[in-house]
Design a protein around this motif. Structure first.
Motif, short mmCIF file in Angstrom:
data_model
loop_
_atom_site.label_atom_id
_atom_site.label_comp_id
_atom_site.label_asym_id
_atom_site.label_seq_id
_atom_site.Cartn_x
_atom_site.Cartn_y
_atom_site.Cartn_z
N GLU A 67 0.86 -1.18 0.00
CA GLU A 67 0.00 0.00 0.00
C GLU A 67 0.90 1.23 0.00
O GLU A 67 1.92 1.27 0.69
CB GLU A 67 -0.90 0.02 1.23
N LEU A 68 0.48 2.24 -0.76
CA LEU A 68 1.31 3.44 -0.82
C LEU A 68 0.49 4.67 -1.12
O LEU A 68 -0.61 4.60 -1.66
CB LEU A 68 2.41 3.28 -1.86
N SER A 69 1.09 5.79 -0.76
CA SER A 69 0.59 7.10 -1.16
C SER A 69 1.81 7.95 -1.46
O SER A 69 2.81 7.89 -0.74
CB SER A 69 -0.24 7.73 -0.04
N GLY A 70 1.76 8.68 -2.56
CA GLY A 70 2.92 9.47 -2.93
C GLY A 70 2.66 10.33 -4.14
O GLY A 70 1.52 10.72 -4.40
N VAL A 84 3.09 13.33 -14.32
CA VAL A 84 4.21 13.55 -13.41
C VAL A 84 3.84 14.67 -12.44
O VAL A 84 3.30 15.70 -12.83
CB VAL A 84 5.48 13.90 -14.19
N GLY A 85 4.13 14.45 -11.16
CA GLY A 85 3.80 15.43 -10.13
C GLY A 85 2.44 15.22 -9.49
O GLY A 85 2.11 15.89 -8.51
N GLN A 86 1.66 14.30 -10.00
CA GLN A 86 0.32 14.06 -9.48
C GLN A 86 0.37 13.23 -8.19
O GLN A 86 1.14 12.28 -8.07
CB GLN A 86 -0.52 13.32 -10.52
N ARG A 87 -0.46 13.60 -7.22
CA ARG A 87 -0.59 12.82 -5.99
C ARG A 87 -1.44 11.58 -6.28
O ARG A 87 -2.51 11.69 -6.88
CB ARG A 87 -1.24 13.64 -4.88
N VAL A 88 -0.99 10.42 -5.83
CA VAL A 88 -1.69 9.16 -6.09
C VAL A 88 -1.62 8.26 -4.86
O VAL A 88 -0.78 8.45 -3.98
CB VAL A 88 -1.09 8.42 -7.30
N VAL A 118 -6.25 15.25 1.34
CA VAL A 118 -6.15 13.97 2.05
C VAL A 118 -4.67 13.70 2.33
O VAL A 118 -3.85 13.67 1.42
CB VAL A 118 -6.75 12.82 1.23
N ASP A 119 -4.34 13.52 3.59
CA ASP A 119 -2.95 13.32 3.99
C ASP A 119 -2.44 11.97 3.48
O ASP A 119 -3.16 10.97 3.45
CB ASP A 119 -2.85 13.37 5.51
N HIS A 120 -1.16 11.93 3.10
CA HIS A 120 -0.57 10.69 2.61
C HIS A 120 -0.64 9.57 3.66
O HIS A 120 -0.85 8.40 3.31
CB HIS A 120 0.90 10.91 2.23
N THR A 121 -0.48 9.91 4.93
CA THR A 121 -0.52 8.89 5.97
C THR A 121 -1.88 8.21 6.03
O THR A 121 -1.98 6.98 6.16
CB THR A 121 -0.20 9.52 7.34
N VAL A 122 -2.94 8.98 5.91
CA VAL A 122 -4.29 8.42 5.92
C VAL A 122 -4.54 7.61 4.66
O VAL A 122 -5.09 6.50 4.71
CB VAL A 122 -5.33 9.55 6.07
N ALA A 123 -4.12 8.13 3.53
CA ALA A 123 -4.36 7.44 2.26
C ALA A 123 -3.66 6.09 2.21
O ALA A 123 -4.21 5.12 1.66
CB ALA A 123 -3.89 8.32 1.11
N ALA A 124 -2.47 5.98 2.78
CA ALA A 124 -1.72 4.73 2.74
C ALA A 124 -2.38 3.63 3.56
O ALA A 124 -2.07 2.44 3.38
CB ALA A 124 -0.29 4.95 3.22
N GLN A 265 -13.10 9.87 -1.88
CA GLN A 265 -14.17 10.87 -1.71
C GLN A 265 -14.87 10.69 -0.37
O GLN A 265 -15.23 11.66 0.29
CB GLN A 265 -15.17 10.76 -2.85
N ARG A 266 -15.05 9.44 0.03
CA ARG A 266 -15.66 9.18 1.34
C ARG A 266 -14.77 9.70 2.48
O ARG A 266 -15.28 10.19 3.49
CB ARG A 266 -15.93 7.69 1.51
N LEU A 267 -13.45 9.59 2.30
CA LEU A 267 -12.54 10.19 3.28
C LEU A 267 -12.76 11.69 3.37
O LEU A 267 -12.86 12.26 4.46
CB LEU A 267 -11.09 9.92 2.88
N ARG A 268 -12.83 12.34 2.22
CA ARG A 268 -12.99 13.80 2.19
C ARG A 268 -14.31 14.23 2.83
O ARG A 268 -14.38 15.26 3.49
CB ARG A 268 -12.95 14.30 0.75
#
Length: 304
Positions: A67-70, A84-88, A118-124, A265-268
């Motif tokens: 699992e990752l967010s970056g 390139v540069g997009q948050r995923v 959405v914070d990367h920590t939560v997304a991961a 979206q549910r997170l947001r």
């Protein structure tokens, strides 16, 4: 780049180490992700894909974590839909190097755009738990409004998401777990809670769906709770005991960009709350794999 690697299957957790690794190659339809936060599953050192590729060839040293967010750092040939540069955020492939690294190569279809708020920590913490919960409840069990679902491990990574999703659609939710999990399960939307250490599971009565993450004896006994036409779903192991007049399904989670987008979206909207436990830097990842280690919430590895 730096990454957590494993070389020796027999060494188990003791074989994990922080090492230098070559920067990954972006194959066709891949992206290279600069990893900001990563999640892992404690049992993945036992998974065949950790040690061999799709053709069964040894691929050690390998990088665990799926699992990752970056942020997208590079596009492979033919890659579309991301820039390139997009948050995923999303899943890495089961038989390729994973997310416990500064950079990793991922099939683009396994990733979804991550909103800026959405914070990367939560997304991961969301890809495996969120997709597993959704696919188990709705794709496999076909849970609907008004039905009753019993969710084992209701305060765990997968179970806690499943409780929230089932509650939101208007199902009656019975959560199970340890006594210490009761308040968390009820807060997330369980209508009732059963302490597997003190209560008789059979007292739950008949349910339309059982969602199991435990396996073993609990999975065997759960089959008897499923009413006619209902479904027993498990991610732990193929069921040995099946409902008398219902279905039994064992499945492994699959990537799904559209569903990841929906979960984000549910997170947001505040409709979904992953339970985050410890947040540790990359060098401390090996210690987080320690057997028998039970922490409240999902451990996330931050990679600054």
């Amino acid at each position: 780049m730096q990454a957590i690697i494993v070389r020796d299957r027999q060494a188990g957790v003791g074989g994990l180490s922080l090492s230098d690794m070559p920067y990954p190659h972006a194959a066709e339809n891949d992206v290279i992700v600069r990893v900001h936060a990563a999640g892992f599953t404690s049992g993945e050192l036992d998974w065949p894909g950790t040690w061999s590729d799709r053709a069964g060839r040894d691929r050690t040293p390998s990088v665990p974590g799926h699992e990752l967010s970056g942020v997208v750092a590079e596009l492979g040939y033919g890659t579309t839909g991301l820039t390139v540069g997009q948050r995923v955020f999303g899943l890495t492939d089961w038989t390729r190097n994973g997310s416990l690294a500064e950079y990793t190569a991922v099939e683009a279809r396994n990733l979804a755009p991550l909103p800026s708020d959405v914070d990367h920590t939560v997304a991961a913490a969301l890809p495996i738990s969120g997709l597993t919960a959704w696919q188990g409840l709705f794709d496999h069990a076909r849970l609907t409004t008004g039905q009753t679902v019993l969710i084992h491990g209701a305060a765990g990574g997968v179970g806690s998401i499943a409780v929230q999703l089932a509650h939101e659609i208007g199902a009656r939710v019975i959560g199970t777990g340890r006594a210490a999990d009761r308040d968390t399960a009820l807060r997330l939307g369980s209508d009732a809670f059963m302490d597997l250490g003190a209560d008789r599971l059979e007292d739950a009565g008949e349910v339309d769906v059982v969602f199991d993450v435990i396996g073993g004896e609990i999975l065997d006994r759960s089959a008897g709770l499923v009413r006619a036409g209902g479904t027993l779903v498990t991610i732990a192991e193929p069921p040995r005991v099946r409902p008398t007049d219902g279905r039994a399904v064992f499945f492994v989670v699959e990537p799904d960009r559209a569903r990841l987008t929906d979960l984000a979206q549910r997170l947001r909207d505040g409709r979904l709350q992953p339970i985050i436990g410890a947040v540790r830097p990359l060098p401390e990842a090996p210690a987080a794999f320690a057997p028998g280690r039970r922490a409240q919430g999902k451990t996330i590895i931050r990679i600054p």
